[in-house]
Scaffold this active site. Structure first.
Site, PDB file in Angstrom:
ATOM      1  N   ARG A   1      47.442   7.596  32.391  1.00 48.51           N
ATOM      2  CA  ARG A   1      46.054   7.271  32.084  1.00 48.51           C
ATOM      3  C   ARG A   1      45.190   7.803  33.220  1.00 48.51           C
ATOM      4  O   ARG A   1      45.674   8.047  34.330  1.00 48.51           O
ATOM      5  CB  ARG A   1      45.855   5.759  31.929  1.00 48.51           C
ATOM      6  CG  ARG A   1      46.241   4.957  33.161  1.00 48.51           C
ATOM      7  CD  ARG A   1      46.062   3.468  32.940  1.00 48.51           C
ATOM      8  NE  ARG A   1      44.661   3.091  32.786  1.00 48.51           N
ATOM      9  CZ  ARG A   1      43.854   2.829  33.811  1.00 48.51           C
ATOM     10  NH1 ARG A   1      44.290   2.907  35.052  1.00 48.51           N
ATOM     11  NH2 ARG A   1      42.604   2.480  33.606  1.00 48.51           N
TER      12      ARG A   1
ATOM     13  N   ARG B   1      35.186   4.933  33.577  1.00 49.30           N
ATOM     14  CA  ARG B   1      34.319   3.761  33.511  1.00 49.30           C
ATOM     15  C   ARG B   1      32.956   4.157  32.967  1.00 49.30           C
ATOM     16  O   ARG B   1      32.360   5.101  33.470  1.00 49.30           O
ATOM     17  CB  ARG B   1      34.112   3.176  34.911  1.00 49.30           C
ATOM     18  CG  ARG B   1      35.301   2.471  35.472  1.00 49.30           C
ATOM     19  CD  ARG B   1      34.886   1.755  36.748  1.00 49.30           C
ATOM     20  NE  ARG B   1      36.073   1.330  37.473  1.00 49.30           N
ATOM     21  CZ  ARG B   1      36.188   1.356  38.779  1.00 49.30           C
ATOM     22  NH1 ARG B   1      35.179   1.775  39.516  1.00 49.30           N
ATOM     23  NH2 ARG B   1      37.296   0.943  39.354  1.00 49.30           N
TER      24      ARG B   1
ATOM     25  N   ARG C   1      57.533  14.859  47.480  1.00 52.49           N
ATOM     26  CA  ARG C   1      56.497  15.730  48.020  1.00 52.49           C
ATOM     27  C   ARG C   1      56.172  15.231  49.417  1.00 52.49           C
ATOM     28  O   ARG C   1      56.256  14.038  49.711  1.00 52.49           O
ATOM     29  CB  ARG C   1      55.240  15.693  47.146  1.00 52.49           C
ATOM     30  CG  ARG C   1      55.404  16.417  45.836  1.00 52.49           C
ATOM     31  CD  ARG C   1      55.495  17.917  45.966  1.00 52.49           C
ATOM     32  NE  ARG C   1      54.197  18.490  46.331  1.00 52.49           N
ATOM     33  CZ  ARG C   1      54.026  19.756  46.726  1.00 52.49           C
ATOM     34  NH1 ARG C   1      55.075  20.551  46.855  1.00 52.49           N
ATOM     35  NH2 ARG C   1      52.826  20.207  47.012  1.00 52.49           N
TER      36      ARG C   1
ATOM     37  N   ARG D   1      42.111  16.441  50.808  1.00 49.39           N
ATOM     38  CA  ARG D   1      41.027  15.546  51.204  1.00 49.39           C
ATOM     39  C   ARG D   1      40.811  15.580  52.703  1.00 49.39           C
ATOM     40  O   ARG D   1      41.689  16.010  53.462  1.00 49.39           O
ATOM     41  CB  ARG D   1      41.276  14.119  50.738  1.00 49.39           C
ATOM     42  CG  ARG D   1      42.569  13.476  51.206  1.00 49.39           C
ATOM     43  CD  ARG D   1      42.687  12.087  50.596  1.00 49.39           C
ATOM     44  NE  ARG D   1      43.946  11.434  50.933  1.00 49.39           N
ATOM     45  CZ  ARG D   1      44.237  10.173  50.620  1.00 49.39           C
ATOM     46  NH1 ARG D   1      43.353   9.442  49.969  1.00 49.39           N
ATOM     47  NH2 ARG D   1      45.398   9.652  50.956  1.00 49.39           N
TER      48      ARG D   1
ATOM     49  N   GLU E   1      44.177  16.601  54.998  1.00 49.74           N
ATOM     50  CA  GLU E   1      45.475  16.261  54.426  1.00 49.74           C
ATOM     51  C   GLU E   1      45.933  17.401  53.515  1.00 49.74           C
ATOM     52  O   GLU E   1      45.269  17.715  52.526  1.00 49.74           O
ATOM     53  CB  GLU E   1      45.353  14.964  53.644  1.00 49.74           C
ATOM     54  CG  GLU E   1      46.653  14.362  53.188  1.00 49.74           C
ATOM     55  CD  GLU E   1      46.448  12.971  52.604  1.00 49.74           C
ATOM     56  OE1 GLU E   1      46.792  12.796  51.418  1.00 49.74           O
ATOM     57  OE2 GLU E   1      45.923  12.077  53.304  1.00 49.74           O
TER      58      GLU E   1
ATOM     59  N   TYR F   1      56.891   4.571  44.245  1.00 46.56           N
ATOM     60  CA  TYR F   1      55.596   4.463  44.905  1.00 46.56           C
ATOM     61  C   TYR F   1      55.212   2.993  44.955  1.00 46.56           C
ATOM     62  O   TYR F   1      55.266   2.288  43.955  1.00 46.56           O
ATOM     63  CB  TYR F   1      54.524   5.256  44.156  1.00 46.56           C
ATOM     64  CG  TYR F   1      53.177   5.141  44.813  1.00 46.56           C
ATOM     65  CD1 TYR F   1      52.854   5.939  45.906  1.00 46.56           C
ATOM     66  CD2 TYR F   1      52.246   4.207  44.387  1.00 46.56           C
ATOM     67  CE1 TYR F   1      51.628   5.819  46.541  1.00 46.56           C
ATOM     68  CE2 TYR F   1      51.021   4.074  45.011  1.00 46.56           C
ATOM     69  CZ  TYR F   1      50.726   4.891  46.090  1.00 46.56           C
ATOM     70  OH  TYR F   1      49.518   4.761  46.727  1.00 46.56           O
TER      71      TYR F   1
ATOM     72  N   ASP G   1      52.109   0.397  46.427  1.00 45.49           N
ATOM     73  CA  ASP G   1      50.925   0.022  47.173  1.00 45.49           C
ATOM     74  C   ASP G   1      51.325  -1.020  48.212  1.00 45.49           C
ATOM     75  O   ASP G   1      52.343  -1.710  48.060  1.00 45.49           O
ATOM     76  CB  ASP G   1      49.853  -0.563  46.243  1.00 45.49           C
ATOM     77  CG  ASP G   1      49.136   0.508  45.442  1.00 45.49           C
ATOM     78  OD1 ASP G   1      48.994   1.634  45.953  1.00 45.49           O
ATOM     79  OD2 ASP G   1      48.724   0.219  44.300  1.00 45.49           O
TER      80      ASP G   1
END
Length: 365
Positions: free
Chosen positions: A170, A174, A247, A278, A298, A346, A348
């Site tokens: 997804r 917004r 990666r 970034r 980065e 991954y 958070d």
């Protein structure tokens, strides 16, 4: 001395487990092959600015228990992540919202934006065969071309037409003028950076830095009844089934003799031609007013065994390979695996902490 636990890695999983074990009267030795604690969340002070050594780490969660846990370790400020996208000098708000659509198309209402996106999605196949078709089917051609394609190709080192569709399940769209990247209830940056949090977690616990467990396994393993291993699971087993894929990243950090370089903590470069993904200006994480600034570019990088692994490549082949390692891991009940690299996923920060707390509760009772 014989310890109850040898904890390999001082990132959030290892440090939280060690802290919880100490609370329950257990003894731990924490080791880390780096020269600092904190894993990829490590921050260091440069020119009075807390510099995120391994890329931006913005804490966000909807888990009140985790939020209370970290607030007992540090004071958090009210930083809100509102990244900017730079496409060949054109500036857009992220995530995709009404500010983005107004800049792209000159629209002012959600109905106008929805009409354009629906029109651009119309030609996309019902069953996308690759990431490009998947992205266009979700957000339309304009957003894909300017804000998804170049960034994603840099991140993965491959054309979007060659990447599998499932990488993008997804894309957040917004139809409000809300630039807050996260939907979580709680968000912020620890005042003074993350390293003091780890110092508090590991207070009173012996720590050995510059200590590579796998290179010194015969010497270190007898020091404890059990090992909590948070490094790469495939490397622990000497890549016996072959290496899992990652990666990697490369960082270029500069101190600049100016007060404000880019006006925002995070600016993503979404065109393919700019080699970095970034630039982070660290002082903006804490609303700094220092006379100098510190910026980090980065760069995504290919990964080979021995390089620093950052992002697991969770495609079907690597998932199957990880499952073989996970099955092998349960054979030795005295070595327990956890964290981003130990579980090949991954995470958070809040999810790592929640996982470590649940793991500690199960292991320690």
């Amino acid at each position: 001395m014989k310890y109850d636990y040898l904890v390999v890695g001082s990132g959030f999983f290892g440090a939280v487990f060690a802290c919880e074990a100490k609370k329950r009267g257990k003894t731990c030795l924490v080791i880390d092959k780096r020269n600092h604690i904190g894993g990829n969340c490590y921050t260091r002070q440069v020119e009075g600015i807390a510099v995120h050594r391994y890329g931006a780490h913005i804490f966000h969660t909807s888990d009140r228990a985790v939020w209370d846990y970290v607030n007992a370790l540090a004071e958090f400020n009210n930083y809100v992540n509102e990244p900017i996208a730079n496409y060949h000098g054109e500036i857009y708000n992220m995530p995709f919202n009404m500010n983005t659509f107004s800049r792209l198309w000159g629209v002012a209402t959600p109905a106008q934006a929805k009409a354009i996106i629906d029109e651009q999605r119309r030609g996309a196949p019902a069953q996308p065969r690759n990431l490009e078709e998947q992205a266009v089917s979700l957000v339309g051609r304009d957003i894909y071309e300017k804000l998804v394609k170049g960034y994603t190709e840099k991140q993965w080192g491959r054309s979007c037409a060659e990447l599998p569709a499932f990488i993008i399940k997804r894309l957040p769209v917004r139809f409000t003028y809300n630039n807050n990247y996260f939907n979580d209830r709680y968000q912020g940056i620890p005042v003074g950076g993350y390293t003091p949090m780890f110092e508090k977690l590991l207070e009173g616990i012996p720590v050995r830095l510059n200590c590579d467990y796998l290179a010194n396994r015969e010497e270190l393993r007898p020091l404890a009844e059990k090992v909590i291993y948070t490094g790469p699971i495939d490397q622990y087993f000497d890549f016996c089934y072959g290496p899992l894929q990652y990666r990697s990243l490369r960082f270029e950090t500069q101190v600049l003799d100016e007060e404000n370089y880019q006006g925002n903590a995070v600016v993503n470069y979404t065109d393919r031609e700019t080699p970095y993904t970034r630039i982070i200006e660290h002082k903006h994480f804490e609303f700094g007013a220092q006379p100098k600034t510190v910026v980090t570019k980065e760069y995504p990088a290919a990964w080979e065994p021995g390089d620093e692994p950052y992002y697991a490549v969770n495609d079907e082949a690597n998932t199957r390979l990880y499952q073989r390692y996970a099955a092998k891991a349960v054979e030795d009940k005295t070595v327990l695996f956890g964290g981003r690299l130990g579980e090949y996923k991954y995470y958070d920060m809040d999810k790592v902490i929640a996982s470590a707390l649940a793991f500690a509760a199960k292991e320690l009772g």
